[in-house]
Write a protein that holds these residues in place. Sequence first.
Motif, PDB file in Angstrom:
ATOM      1  N   ARG A  39      -7.517 100.040 -15.095  1.00  0.00           N
ATOM      2  CA  ARG A  39      -6.672 100.885 -14.869  1.00  0.00           C
ATOM      3  C   ARG A  39      -5.179 100.906 -15.447  1.00  0.00           C
ATOM      4  N   GLU A  40      -4.791 102.171 -15.692  1.00  0.00           N
ATOM      5  CA  GLU A  40      -3.180 102.110 -16.186  1.00  0.00           C
ATOM      6  C   GLU A  40      -2.478 101.717 -14.940  1.00  0.00           C
ATOM      7  N   GLY A  41      -1.306 101.152 -14.919  1.00  0.00           N
ATOM      8  CA  GLY A  41      -0.319 100.869 -13.928  1.00  0.00           C
ATOM      9  C   GLY A  41       0.552 102.153 -13.738  1.00  0.00           C
ATOM     10  N   THR A  42       1.291 101.837 -12.676  1.00  0.00           N
ATOM     11  CA  THR A  42       2.219 103.038 -12.513  1.00  0.00           C
ATOM     12  C   THR A  42       3.396 102.571 -11.491  1.00  0.00           C
ATOM     13  N   TRP A  43       4.664 102.884 -11.702  1.00  0.00           N
ATOM     14  CA  TRP A  43       5.739 102.588 -10.904  1.00  0.00           C
ATOM     15  C   TRP A  43       6.104 103.612 -10.054  1.00  0.00           C
ATOM     16  N   ALA A  44       5.170 104.410  -9.629  1.00  0.00           N
ATOM     17  CA  ALA A  44       5.310 105.634  -8.852  1.00  0.00           C
ATOM     18  C   ALA A  44       5.788 105.010  -7.466  1.00  0.00           C
ATOM     19  N   GLY A  45       6.736 105.785  -6.755  1.00  0.00           N
ATOM     20  CA  GLY A  45       7.304 105.465  -5.619  1.00  0.00           C
ATOM     21  C   GLY A  45       8.291 104.403  -5.381  1.00  0.00           C
ATOM     22  N   ILE A  46       8.814 103.781  -6.784  1.00  0.00           N
ATOM     23  CA  ILE A  46       9.945 103.019  -6.892  1.00  0.00           C
ATOM     24  C   ILE A  46      11.221 103.617  -7.551  1.00  0.00           C
ATOM     25  N   ASP A  47      12.384 103.834  -6.986  1.00  0.00           N
ATOM     26  CA  ASP A  47      13.242 104.673  -7.587  1.00  0.00           C
ATOM     27  C   ASP A  47      14.140 103.627  -8.616  1.00  0.00           C
ATOM     28  N   VAL A  48      13.661 102.930  -9.358  1.00  0.00           N
ATOM     29  CA  VAL A  48      14.340 102.003 -10.455  1.00  0.00           C
ATOM     30  C   VAL A  48      13.722 102.405 -11.546  1.00  0.00           C
ATOM     31  N   GLU A  49      14.516 102.213 -12.751  1.00  0.00           N
ATOM     32  CA  GLU A  49      13.979 102.329 -14.002  1.00  0.00           C
ATOM     33  C   GLU A  49      13.185 101.285 -14.425  1.00  0.00           C
ATOM     34  N   PHE A  50      12.035 101.441 -14.816  1.00  0.00           N
ATOM     35  CA  PHE A  50      11.097 100.397 -15.563  1.00  0.00           C
ATOM     36  C   PHE A  50      10.711 100.857 -16.879  1.00  0.00           C
ATOM     37  N   SER A  51      10.093  99.983 -17.624  1.00  0.00           N
ATOM     38  CA  SER A  51       9.454 100.483 -18.776  1.00  0.00           C
ATOM     39  C   SER A  51       8.059 100.554 -18.550  1.00  0.00           C
ATOM     40  N   ASP A  52       7.182 100.259 -19.834  1.00  0.00           N
ATOM     41  CA  ASP A  52       5.773 100.531 -19.567  1.00  0.00           C
ATOM     42  C   ASP A  52       5.192  99.700 -18.165  1.00  0.00           C
ATOM     43  N   PRO A  53       4.469 100.156 -17.393  1.00  0.00           N
ATOM     44  CA  PRO A  53       3.800  99.368 -16.213  1.00  0.00           C
ATOM     45  C   PRO A  53       2.800  98.512 -16.800  1.00  0.00           C
ATOM     46  N   ALA A  54       2.397  97.602 -16.140  1.00  0.00           N
ATOM     47  CA  ALA A  54       1.036  96.796 -16.570  1.00  0.00           C
ATOM     48  C   ALA A  54      -0.086  97.216 -16.157  1.00  0.00           C
ATOM     49  N   PRO A  55      -1.225  96.988 -16.871  1.00  0.00           N
ATOM     50  CA  PRO A  55      -2.404  97.485 -16.490  1.00  0.00           C
ATOM     51  C   PRO A  55      -2.928  96.558 -15.220  1.00  0.00           C
ATOM     52  N   TRP A  56      -3.866  96.859 -14.773  1.00  0.00           N
ATOM     53  CA  TRP A  56      -4.643  95.993 -13.674  1.00  0.00           C
ATOM     54  C   TRP A  56      -6.220  96.732 -13.559  1.00  0.00           C
ATOM     55  N   TYR A  57      -6.751  95.550 -12.875  1.00  0.00           N
ATOM     56  CA  TYR A  57      -8.293  95.455 -12.793  1.00  0.00           C
ATOM     57  C   TYR A  57      -8.607  96.210 -11.246  1.00  0.00           C
ATOM     58  N   PHE A  58      -9.239  97.431 -11.232  1.00  0.00           N
ATOM     59  CA  PHE A  58      -9.565  97.821  -9.972  1.00  0.00           C
ATOM     60  C   PHE A  58     -10.736  97.382  -9.617  1.00  0.00           C
ATOM     61  N   ARG A  59     -10.960  96.691  -8.225  1.00  0.00           N
ATOM     62  CA  ARG A  59     -12.099  96.538  -7.566  1.00  0.00           C
ATOM     63  C   ARG A  59     -12.364  97.315  -6.394  1.00  0.00           C
ATOM     64  N   THR A  60     -13.670  98.106  -6.154  1.00  0.00           N
ATOM     65  CA  THR A  60     -14.082  98.433  -5.127  1.00  0.00           C
ATOM     66  C   THR A  60     -14.089  97.455  -3.985  1.00  0.00           C
ATOM     67  N   LEU A  61     -14.235  98.190  -2.650  1.00  0.00           N
ATOM     68  CA  LEU A  61     -14.103  97.257  -1.187  1.00  0.00           C
ATOM     69  C   LEU A  61     -15.232  96.263  -1.657  1.00  0.00           C
ATOM     70  N   GLN A  62     -16.526  96.863  -2.187  1.00  0.00           N
ATOM     71  CA  GLN A  62     -17.834  96.111  -2.172  1.00  0.00           C
ATOM     72  C   GLN A  62     -17.598  94.958  -3.017  1.00  0.00           C
ATOM     73  N   ALA A  63     -16.857  95.171  -4.203  1.00  0.00           N
ATOM     74  CA  ALA A  63     -16.626  94.275  -5.211  1.00  0.00           C
ATOM     75  C   ALA A  63     -15.704  93.013  -4.608  1.00  0.00           C
ATOM     76  N   TRP A  64     -14.701  93.428  -3.895  1.00  0.00           N
ATOM     77  CA  TRP A  64     -14.072  92.365  -3.237  1.00  0.00           C
ATOM     78  C   TRP A  64     -14.794  91.458  -2.389  1.00  0.00           C
ATOM     79  N   VAL A  65     -15.500  92.103  -1.621  1.00  0.00           N
ATOM     80  CA  VAL A  65     -16.686  91.345  -0.770  1.00  0.00           C
ATOM     81  C   VAL A  65     -17.303  90.469  -1.472  1.00  0.00           C
ATOM     82  N   SER A  66     -18.022  90.981  -2.371  1.00  0.00           N
ATOM     83  CA  SER A  66     -18.888  90.315  -3.290  1.00  0.00           C
ATOM     84  C   SER A  66     -18.150  89.019  -4.042  1.00  0.00           C
ATOM     85  N   LEU A  67     -17.052  89.386  -4.448  1.00  0.00           N
ATOM     86  CA  LEU A  67     -16.158  88.317  -5.241  1.00  0.00           C
ATOM     87  C   LEU A  67     -16.047  87.084  -4.435  1.00  0.00           C
TER      88      LEU A  67
END
Length: 231
Positions: A161-189
Amino acid sequence: MSDRLIIERWGENSAPWIRAVREGRIESRALVTDTAIIETIMQRDPATVLDIGCGEGWLARALTARGVDVLGIDVIPSLVESARAAGGGRFAKISQEEFADGAVSECFDVCVCNFSLFGDEVVRRLMARMSVSLKPGGAFIAQTMHPCASGGGVDYRDGWREGTWAGIDVEFSDPAPWYFRTLQAWVSLCGDTGLRIVALQETIHPETRQLLSLIIVGEPERASTHPNSAS
């Protein structure tokens, strides 16, 4: 998107991140999640903690103030330098890949990842390392954005997924991507990497009552074979 791009983007944003953390600019952390991870760790009554992805070191400082011996590791040099300058723990520039390959020889009562599990395969390798990085009776504790609240408006399935800095009132450059896992995926992992889940905790925003984070507490299924595991 890749694990390498995650590191590049965090390196570019290390200065505003340090400011955001130290000035309390992240509402969810100030209200709930910082306290939640500290309390979850301290419930284990640890003497030693490894903070994986320690950032600028706030968690290490908080735990050291409570009498815990903390080693913090991070791949971003500027974050490690900032943590060292602030004190309150030992810090080393070690990536999650290097950790998974055995770069840290010590064993710990708790290994914690507080909002630092962004990647794909590296996360699997890191979690598999717990069987030799934790002392007998030790625990792996991870806090991550709650899967049921962080899907980003797309299909509820694993993936980058694309990252976001939403909710932080500090100026950032491009956010880092991240790998989304469902709850079941975390349990399985956890199961796939030899961790038995002993607790799942959810944090909730005190005003909106919306889910914020998921805290996973796991213990290795297998006895550690690390030469220093009994030390």
